[in-house]
Design an enzyme around this catalytic site. Structure first.
Site, PDB file in Angstrom:
ATOM      1  N   HIS A   1       2.974  -7.245   1.577  1.00 35.76           N
ATOM      2  CA  HIS A   1       2.409  -6.332   0.578  1.00 35.76           C
ATOM      3  C   HIS A   1       0.891  -6.296   0.685  1.00 35.76           C
ATOM      4  O   HIS A   1       0.279  -7.192   1.271  1.00 35.76           O
ATOM      5  CB  HIS A   1       2.794  -6.767  -0.836  1.00 35.76           C
ATOM      6  CG  HIS A   1       4.203  -6.421  -1.207  1.00 35.76           C
ATOM      7  ND1 HIS A   1       5.261  -7.244  -0.909  1.00 35.76           N
ATOM      8  CD2 HIS A   1       4.730  -5.343  -1.839  1.00 35.76           C
ATOM      9  CE1 HIS A   1       6.381  -6.683  -1.346  1.00 35.76           C
ATOM     10  NE2 HIS A   1       6.084  -5.529  -1.917  1.00 35.76           N
TER      11      HIS A   1
ATOM     12  N   LYS B   1      -1.593  -7.703  -4.543  1.00 39.45           N
ATOM     13  CA  LYS B   1      -0.370  -8.200  -5.199  1.00 39.45           C
ATOM     14  C   LYS B   1      -0.549  -9.648  -5.661  1.00 39.45           C
ATOM     15  O   LYS B   1      -1.057 -10.480  -4.912  1.00 39.45           O
ATOM     16  CB  LYS B   1       0.833  -8.073  -4.257  1.00 39.45           C
ATOM     17  CG  LYS B   1       2.143  -8.433  -4.949  1.00 39.45           C
ATOM     18  CD  LYS B   1       3.351  -7.887  -4.218  1.00 39.45           C
ATOM     19  CE  LYS B   1       4.653  -8.285  -4.890  1.00 39.45           C
ATOM     20  NZ  LYS B   1       4.796  -7.742  -6.253  1.00 39.45           N
TER      21      LYS B   1
END
Ligand SMILES: NC(=O)C1=CN([C@@H]2O[C@H](COP(=O)(O)OP(=O)(O)OC[C@H]3O[C@@H](n4cnc5c(N)ncnc54)[C@H](OP(=O)(O)O)[C@@H]3O)[C@@H](O)[C@H]2O)C=CC1
Ligand SMILES: O=C(O)C1=N[C@H](C(=O)O)C[C@H](O)C1
Length: 270
Positions: free
Chosen positions: A158, A162
């Site tokens: 990600h 995040k």
């Protein structure tokens, strides 16, 4: 039935802005409110302006109760603490609550389950059709391939912003694999490896987390045998896949009894 009025909480966030754009584009729904945390720079601004779709006539507020009172549902991609608070308010207002927030503790999960006694809640670590279909394939593969022959490892990547790991999707895929194998995920997962770990323990489900750049969400489930390897993957290219899934979930939940549902229920994959 008229258009479903939806409140977006966390309206200034990456998912909040995407949700506002998707609601603006989709039939059968309209933006009924936009909520941000007290002190947010988005407060008082038009939600459409915040999301880049022009003026929508909905000002961003820090008063969720007032916003929920005028709506049929709330779309929530925020933080665990905020989602727990919103679950209580949505239950009070008797409106549908769609929760995409990840990184919830078991205590948070229990509070949300309690709110679902009065509210219709759909909660999933990933609202896309692709990932939920992938989960059903993972469950089948894990069931078909014996733990003695195939090791299961889950890899995710990600964007650099995040804050939780492993991702909600990685855990959802791990849960599907554990169900396929007829084991509990909590007892069998290996979430971190570092230093002299010793050989891999048969039957465990491993997780590997990568973070960097602007990656929307990549997930692979690897079933590794001796001399062969199967990889089942999903690559999210745009956050609108999650937002469209969340709106679909709200429309589905509109006439459902209070309870805690998943995207597998919404998509008929349960
Ligand atoms: N299930 C799924 O399909 C998906 C889940 N997610 C999950 O959704 C969550 C949000 O992701 P993302 O949009 O990238 O994160 P962002 O940080 O961009 O957005 C979260 C937003 O919520 C706001 N917020 C925090 N607390 C409150 C509060 N009490 N009241 C109102 N608003 C609040 C934040 O404000 P501020 O920044 O000012 O604190 C921020 O604007 C994460 O848990 C992520 O993992 C993401 C994509 C898909
Ligand atoms: O934080 C994100 O961005 C995402 N979070 C969800 C997760 O934790 O799996 C879903 C998606 O992968 C994007």
């Amino acid at each position: 039935m008229g258009d479903m009025g939806l409140v977006v909480v966390g309206a200034g966030g990456r998912m909040g802005q995407t949700l506002i754009r998707v609601i603006h584009e989709m039939d059968g729904v309209q933006l009924a409110g936009a909520v941000e945390r007290p002190g947010s720079p988005s407060l008082g601004r038009d939600a459409g302006e915040v999301a880049g779709v022009g003026t929508l006539g909905v000002a961003v507020t820090d008063d969720p109760l007032a916003a929920f009172a005028k709506a049929d549902g709330v779309l929530d991609f925020t933080t665990p603490a905020a989602s727990v608070e919103f679950a209580g308010y949505a239950a009070q207002a008797r409106i549908v609550h769609i929760i995409g927030t990840t990184g919830l503790s078991s205590d948070d999960e229990a509070k949300i389950a309690a709110a679902a006694r009065h509210a219709t809640i759909v909660k999933s670590g990933n609202m896309s059709l692709g990932v939920n279909l992938l989960a059903t394939l993972v469950k089948q593969a894990a069931k078909a391939l014996a733990a003695a022959d195939f090791d299961i490892e889950i890899m995710e990547m990600h964007h650099r912003h995040k804050v939780d790991a492993p991702s909600g999707t990685a855990l959802l895929l791990g849960q599907a694999a554990a169900e396929g194998r007829g084991i509990g995920l909590a007892e069998s997962s290996v979430r971190v490896r570092d230093g002299h770990t010793g050989p891999r323990q048969t039957g465990t489900i491993g997780f590997a987390t990568l973070r960097g750049g602007s990656v929307v969400g990549d997930h692979s489930v690897i079933l590794a045998g001796t001399g062969e390897r199967i990889t089942l993957s999903h690559h999210a290219e745009d956050r609108s896949i999650f937002a469209r899934g969340a709106v679909k979930a709200a429309l589905w939940a509109r006439d459902k009894k209070p309870g805690l549902y998943s995207m597998l229920d919404v998509l008929g994959l349960a």
